[in-house]
Structure formats: C-alpha cells, structure tokens
Design a protein around this motif. Structure first.
Motif, mmCIF file in Angstrom:
data_model
loop_
_atom_site.group_PDB
_atom_site.id
_atom_site.type_symbol
_atom_site.label_atom_id
_atom_site.label_comp_id
_atom_site.label_asym_id
_atom_site.label_seq_id
_atom_site.Cartn_x
_atom_site.Cartn_y
_atom_site.Cartn_z
ATOM 1 N N GLY A 25 0.867 -1.414 0.158
ATOM 2 C CA GLY A 25 0.081 0.050 -0.135
ATOM 3 C C GLY A 25 0.735 1.240 0.032
ATOM 4 O O GLY A 25 0.670 2.041 -0.789
ATOM 5 N N LEU A 26 1.728 1.311 0.854
ATOM 6 C CA LEU A 26 2.806 2.344 0.861
ATOM 7 C C LEU A 26 3.566 2.659 -0.501
ATOM 8 O O LEU A 26 3.841 3.827 -1.025
ATOM 9 N N ALA A 27 4.061 1.543 -1.126
ATOM 10 C CA ALA A 27 4.775 1.544 -2.217
ATOM 11 C C ALA A 27 3.639 2.244 -3.290
ATOM 12 O O ALA A 27 3.955 2.999 -4.147
ATOM 13 N N LEU A 28 2.343 1.656 -3.328
ATOM 14 C CA LEU A 28 1.309 2.203 -4.439
ATOM 15 C C LEU A 28 1.097 3.949 -3.937
ATOM 16 O O LEU A 28 1.114 4.406 -5.076
ATOM 17 N N GLY A 29 1.155 4.005 -2.854
ATOM 18 C CA GLY A 29 0.780 5.540 -2.325
ATOM 19 C C GLY A 29 1.889 6.310 -3.042
ATOM 20 O O GLY A 29 1.640 7.491 -3.551
ATOM 21 N N GLY A 30 3.189 5.912 -2.836
ATOM 22 C CA GLY A 30 4.555 6.478 -3.284
ATOM 23 C C GLY A 30 4.392 6.641 -4.907
ATOM 24 O O GLY A 30 4.612 7.651 -5.452
ATOM 25 N N TRP A 31 3.952 5.592 -5.401
ATOM 26 C CA TRP A 31 3.963 5.689 -6.816
ATOM 27 C C TRP A 31 2.979 6.627 -7.638
ATOM 28 O O TRP A 31 2.997 7.055 -8.457
ATOM 29 N N PHE A 32 1.597 6.810 -6.833
ATOM 30 C CA PHE A 32 0.590 7.485 -7.245
ATOM 31 C C PHE A 32 1.069 8.730 -6.871
ATOM 32 O O PHE A 32 0.454 9.613 -7.851
ATOM 33 N N GLY A 33 1.696 9.332 -5.858
ATOM 34 C CA GLY A 33 1.960 10.652 -5.676
ATOM 35 C C GLY A 33 3.118 11.036 -6.732
ATOM 36 O O GLY A 33 2.883 12.104 -7.270
ATOM 37 N N TRP A 34 3.956 10.012 -7.110
ATOM 38 C CA TRP A 34 4.847 10.620 -8.203
ATOM 39 C C TRP A 34 4.239 10.544 -9.415
ATOM 40 O O TRP A 34 4.252 11.628 -10.215
ATOM 41 N N GLN A 35 3.088 9.921 -9.730
ATOM 42 C CA GLN A 35 2.139 9.989 -11.086
ATOM 43 C C GLN A 35 1.470 11.327 -11.014
ATOM 44 O O GLN A 35 1.388 11.884 -12.304
ATOM 45 N N MET A 36 0.974 11.619 -9.952
ATOM 46 C CA MET A 36 0.090 12.871 -9.724
ATOM 47 C C MET A 36 0.949 14.098 -9.911
ATOM 48 O O MET A 36 0.506 14.993 -10.498
ATOM 49 N N THR A 37 2.073 14.126 -9.254
ATOM 50 C CA THR A 37 3.059 15.249 -9.266
ATOM 51 C C THR A 37 4.358 15.250 -9.972
ATOM 52 O O THR A 37 4.767 16.292 -10.412
ATOM 53 N N GLY A 38 4.718 14.089 -10.062
ATOM 54 C CA GLY A 38 6.039 14.149 -10.875
ATOM 55 C C GLY A 38 7.286 14.537 -10.226
ATOM 56 O O GLY A 38 8.231 14.664 -10.968
ATOM 57 N N THR A 39 7.119 14.396 -8.999
ATOM 58 C CA THR A 39 8.383 14.929 -8.020
ATOM 59 C C THR A 39 8.466 14.047 -7.002
ATOM 60 O O THR A 39 7.414 13.426 -6.429
ATOM 61 N N ILE A 40 9.676 13.989 -6.261
ATOM 62 C CA ILE A 40 9.890 13.239 -5.203
ATOM 63 C C ILE A 40 9.139 13.629 -3.900
ATOM 64 O O ILE A 40 8.384 12.867 -3.272
ATOM 65 N N GLY A 41 8.948 15.262 -3.847
ATOM 66 C CA GLY A 41 8.495 15.693 -2.766
ATOM 67 C C GLY A 41 7.091 15.257 -2.853
ATOM 68 O O GLY A 41 6.265 14.957 -1.767
ATOM 69 N N GLY A 42 6.309 15.382 -3.917
ATOM 70 C CA GLY A 42 5.065 15.014 -4.147
ATOM 71 C C GLY A 42 4.706 13.396 -3.764
ATOM 72 O O GLY A 42 3.690 13.118 -2.924
ATOM 73 N N ALA A 43 5.571 12.544 -4.087
ATOM 74 C CA ALA A 43 5.543 10.974 -3.880
ATOM 75 C C ALA A 43 5.655 11.001 -2.344
ATOM 76 O O ALA A 43 5.028 10.391 -1.877
#
Length: 359
Positions: A25-43
């Motif tokens: 779940g946390l891996a999916l959350g980090g990946w989803f954050g990257w897809q949404m923002t395209g930044t490490i900070g967003g992920a």
C-alpha cells in the motif's frame, strides 16, 4: 484450518499479511504521488498521508477489533473464515471506497458514475459534500454505537464488573425492557436542543434511523442464527453474526472516513491509508481470538465497550463542535490501555491469593 486449531504463534506472526499489505500500500501510495505530481516531494507527501491515515484507522479501531473478537469466537469455523475474507473485502472496499461515493450520490442527488467523476476530477467539491453530510452520519453512527455499548452493560447475566458501582447498577436495571432505548432517546433529544431548527430535524431523523437499524440488525441476526442453528444443530453464530459485525464495522468506519478528508480529498489515497489500517484490525481480531486474550484479561472487553460509548458521545458532540480525530483515537486507546492494566493487576492479585492459599 480454524482460528482455534492453529498453534500458538508469536504476536508478530499474526501481522504477517498486515505487513505485506502495508508494504504494498505504501509503495502504491508513493508511486501514485509520483504519477500525480512528477516530483519526489509529491511522492513523499502522499506516502506520508497514507501512513497517517493508517495510524488514524488503527487508533480508532482498537475497540472494533475487541468487539469483533468477542463475537467471532462464538461463530462457526465456516463463518469465521467468511468474515475474515469476505468481511475484510467489504470493510476495505465497501466502507472505504463505495460508502463515501454513496454519500455523494445521496447528498448531491447524482448518479454513481457522476459521483466517481466528481471524486476524480473535483476532489474539493467531493470533500465539501462529505463535510456537509457529517451531521446525519454522526447522528446515525453515534446512535448505533451507543446502543451497542449500552447493550453490553445492560445485561442481567453480566457478572464481571470493572467500574463496579456503575456496571452493577446497569446490570440490576437491565430487566426493565427498553431502558437502553429510553437512555439513547433522552440523550438524542438533549443534544438536538442545541442545534438550529433545520439541523435539529436532520439530526433526529438520522438518529432514529440509526436506532431503527440497530433494532432491525438485532432481530435479523437472531432470525438468521436461529435458522442456522436449526440446520446445523449448533448454537453458534452464522449469517446473523456476520451481518451484525459488518454493520458494526460500518458504524466504526464513519469517523475514520470523515476524518480522512481533513488530510486529503483523494479517494484513492484514502482507500490505501484506511485499507492498511483495516488489515491491522483484522490481524488484531485473529490474535485476540486465537490467544484467548479476552479471557486472559477480564476487563479488556469492558474497556472496549466504554470506548464505544465515548466514541458515540464524541460523534454526537461533533455535530456541535469540531473535535480533532486525535482526541477520538486517544480516548478509545487510553480506555483500553487502562482496562488492560487493571486486568494485569487483577491477574497478579489472583495469583498471589492462590499462592497464599496453597501455602
């Protein structure tokens, strides 16, 4: 393999699948954050929100796990397995994803697909609708949980008391039919007097529906379990107990789902975070049943039902004031912690008395 037949596993062993789901779940959350923002900070931000939501769900659900274990230990092995498989799917996807969408469908008077589109493309509006629906949800869920808590204490067969004077009084007057309903109605009317006229009507109507739902579930559970008993000859709970636990889980999840919108309006992130927390509730439930924890710690169940009553009162109070979710979580966890300490002290006192009698 039933819950009772498994060997005594270590405490961490019970949380194996919860750890797996957490990692995924946390891996999916980090990946989803990257897809949404395209930044490490967003992920990292989405990753952190998923962690906070999981902790929020766990802190709000200690009492849920204990009540589940209390009901589950008397269920047939077949229905135990069904609750821990189908039940968890309903809890994670039904209450954490479909339930908020259903609220939007009813509140905004739109179709299910439109609700999905609002959640995906207009998260602020989605969150606003959920916030506006908080009053009827709190009234409904608070009433249902209050009945659950009072039913435990107003029981003439209950002979173990933690807060002795209060619980003995409740047990003594439990023979008065409908006393729990009368108490809930008095509290309901008292709280409604502090609400504006329009909100008062909504509050009372929703609270009455919560009360009616509890009574219907009680009757339905009894009828279904009577049929199960007639077919199998067993006095254990089956479909009726399953239905009761699912409605109970729904009532517990109201606060977590509403509180999640204070952190994010994205329903995918909410589903990930609360879904992780729900897996820990499942693992705690299994551990409590297999290890016989409720029988080892005599006041633990009492603490859980006091926590349920506190949660129901907080849900009522949330219709008048904003109460941070951290207070809700700490109140329940604190009561359970105190009941655990009291149980340990009682066990030690009993052991000393037995040693003295043997000497």
């Amino acid at each position: 393999m039933t819950l009772q037949s498994r060997s005594h596993a270590s405490a961490l062993g019970y949380f194996k699948w919860a750890f797996v789901v957490t990692s995924a779940g946390l891996a999916l959350g980090g990946w989803f954050g990257w897809q949404m923002t395209g930044t490490i900070g967003g992920a990292a931000s989405i990753f952190f929100i998923c962690c906070v939501l999981a902790v929020l769900e766990i802190s709000l659900s200690f009492d849920n796990a204990i009540v589940n274990a209390n009901k589950l230990k008397d269920m047939t092995p077949k229905w135990q397995k069904r609750f821990l498989t189908w039940g968890i799917l309903i809890a994670v996807f039904g209450m954490r994803v479909l339930f908020p969408l259903l609220i939007v469908v009813i509140a905004a008077k739109i179709g299910p697909w439109q609700a999905v589109m609002v959640a995906a493309s207009q998260p602020e509006q989605y969150a606003a609708i959920m916030h506006d629906a908080h009053l009827p949800i709190a009234a409904f869920g608070g009433t249902f949980l209050m009945m659950v808590g009072l039913k435990f204490f107003f029981d003439h067969e209950k002979d173990i008391h933690w807060v002795h004077a209060l619980e003995e009084w409740a047990s003594r007057y439990s023979s008065i039919r409908g006393i729990e309903i009368a108490i809930v109605l008095v509290i309901m009317l008292a709280v409604s007097r502090f609400l504006p006229a329009g909100e008062m009507t909504v509050f009372i109507r929703s609270a009455v529906w919560g009360l009616l739902t509890f009574l219907v579930v009680e009757v339905l559970s009894g009828i279904l379990d009577m049929k199960e008993k007639a077919l199998s000859g067993a006095a254990k709970g089956g479909l009726g107990a399953f239905v009761y636990l699912e409605v109970l889980d729904a009532s517990f999840s109201f606060d977590g789902v509403i509180g999640a919108f204070a952190l994010t309006q994205n329903m995918i992130v909410i589903a990930i975070g609360l879904g992780i927390g729900a897996m820990y509730v499942r693992s705690m439930t299994i551990m409590l049943v297999e290890k016989g924890t409720l029988s080892q710690y005599r006041y633990l169940e009492h603490g859980a039902f006091y926590a349920i009553l506190i949660l129901s009162v907080i849900m009522y109070m949330q219709t008048l004031y904003h109460i941070p979710e951290v207070i809700t979580g700490l109140a329940g966890a604190g009561l359970i912690g105190v009941s655990l300490v009291s149980s340990i002290r009682w066990n030690r006192k009993k052991s000393r008395a037995e040693l003295q009698s043997q000497a």
